[in-house]
Design an enzyme around this catalytic site. Structure first.
Site, PDB file in Angstrom:
ATOM      1  N   SER A 277       0.755  -1.029   0.001  1.00 39.48           N
ATOM      2  CA  SER A 277       0.161   0.009   0.060  1.00 39.48           C
ATOM      3  C   SER A 277       0.899   1.153   0.057  1.00 39.48           C
ATOM      4  CB  SER A 277      -0.873  -0.060   1.370  1.00 39.48           C
ATOM      5  OG  SER A 277      -1.548   1.165   1.553  1.00 39.48           O
TER       6      SER A 277
ATOM      7  N   TYR B 124      -2.592  -0.431  10.370  1.00 33.35           N
ATOM      8  CA  TYR B 124      -2.507  -0.743   8.863  1.00 33.35           C
ATOM      9  C   TYR B 124      -1.001  -0.157   8.406  1.00 33.35           C
ATOM     10  CZ  TYR B 124      -3.579  -1.683   4.192  1.00 33.35           C
ATOM     11  OH  TYR B 124      -3.793  -2.096   2.855  1.00 33.35           O
TER      12      TYR B 124
END
Length: 275
Positions: free
Chosen positions: A133, A146
């Site tokens: 990501s 995250y």
């Protein structure tokens, strides 16, 4: 039989699209999902799908055994994709929530990759592709769990690439930015499970977060469909010299440049606004 690839997190989003697209292109796709209901649904759609829970070591081992049986022991590639986001300020985040995030987003990937590496070493080739990501290198507030899992994944993947240098096993990272998937819905469920909104000093922001996570579609002007990750995935699978990192969406490309050029004290205000 085409080249075999095991893909995790195929119930929706990038994994779902990748499984269908690669099968259409002749790959022997072995899709996997955590929920048996999703496994049944994907099998009914014509995919070959197995149950694999990244938070359960036994499930991972059984999943690998099933995958190897389906491809007669010749597994060309692993696409680690299954993950979810845990929103919330770090000071509000129970340690068990962080552990749960890492079990799904990091430790499960480690275990799964360890299970397939001996197979790839024995056959003398392979591709390991990690779906990371923009938050794997650019931290944003209220996404600390995250962020941490993806930062860890990036360092882990870089290390693996160095350790496999003398082999014919290629390792790549895909770094998407905003992609239109079920990610928000899953993040909302995790948010409500672990965060005590009413007692937090971040309550006002959390109410905005809930509104955003409850929306049917993203309001991010740069959001792309999950299909945008297929071309980078194909290149990582088929190129003789695959890239180390494939950056998908404008925010990922922009932040990669800013991260290299700007000192942190200049970059932080941009990241605060982006969050």
């Amino acid at each position: 039989m085409g080249k075999a690839i095991l893909i995790t997190g195929c119930s929706t989003g990038i994994g779902y699209v990748a499984a269908h697209e690669l099968q259409n292109k002749g790959y022997k796709v072995i899709a996997s999902c955590r929920d048996p209901k999703d496994v049944d649904r994907l099998n009914q759609e014509g995919l070959t799908c197995i149950q694999l829970d990244l938070t359960d070591t036994k499930s991972i081992k059984l999943g690998v055994q099933k995958a190897l049986a389906l491809c007669e022991g010749n597994l060309y590639a692993l696409f680690n994709n299954g993950a979810y986001g845990q929103p919330g300020a770090l000071e509000d985040l129970p340690t068990d929530a962080l552990r749960e995030q890492f079990e799904a987003n990091f430790f499960g990937w480690h275990e799964l990759t360890k299970q397939v590496l001996p197979v790839m070493r024995k056959q003398g080739y392979g591709r390991i592709i990690q779906n990371s990501s923009v938050l794997g290198f650019a931290a944003m507030k209220y996404r600390g769990a995250y962020n941490a899992s993806k930062f860890a994944l990036e360092g882990w993947t870089d290390t693996l690439r160095l350790e496999l240098h003398q082999t014919n096993i290629k390792v790549s990272l895909i770094e998407p930015g905003p992609i239109e998937t079920q990610f928000r819905a899953n993040a909302k469920a995790a948010f409500l499970k672990w965060i005590d909104i009413d007692s937090s000093v971040h309550k006002a922001h959390y109410q905005q977060q809930l509104s955003r996570l409850s929306a049917e579609g993203s309001n991010n002007q740069f959001v792309l469909p999950p299909e945008s990750c297929v071309a980078p995935l194909l290149d990582a699978l088929e190129s003789d010299k695959p890239k180390l990192r494939y950056r998908v969406t404008t925010p990922t490309k922009v932040f990669a440049i800013l991260k290299r050029l700007l000192p942190s004290k200049w970059l932080d205000p941009i990241l605060r606004k982006a969050a």
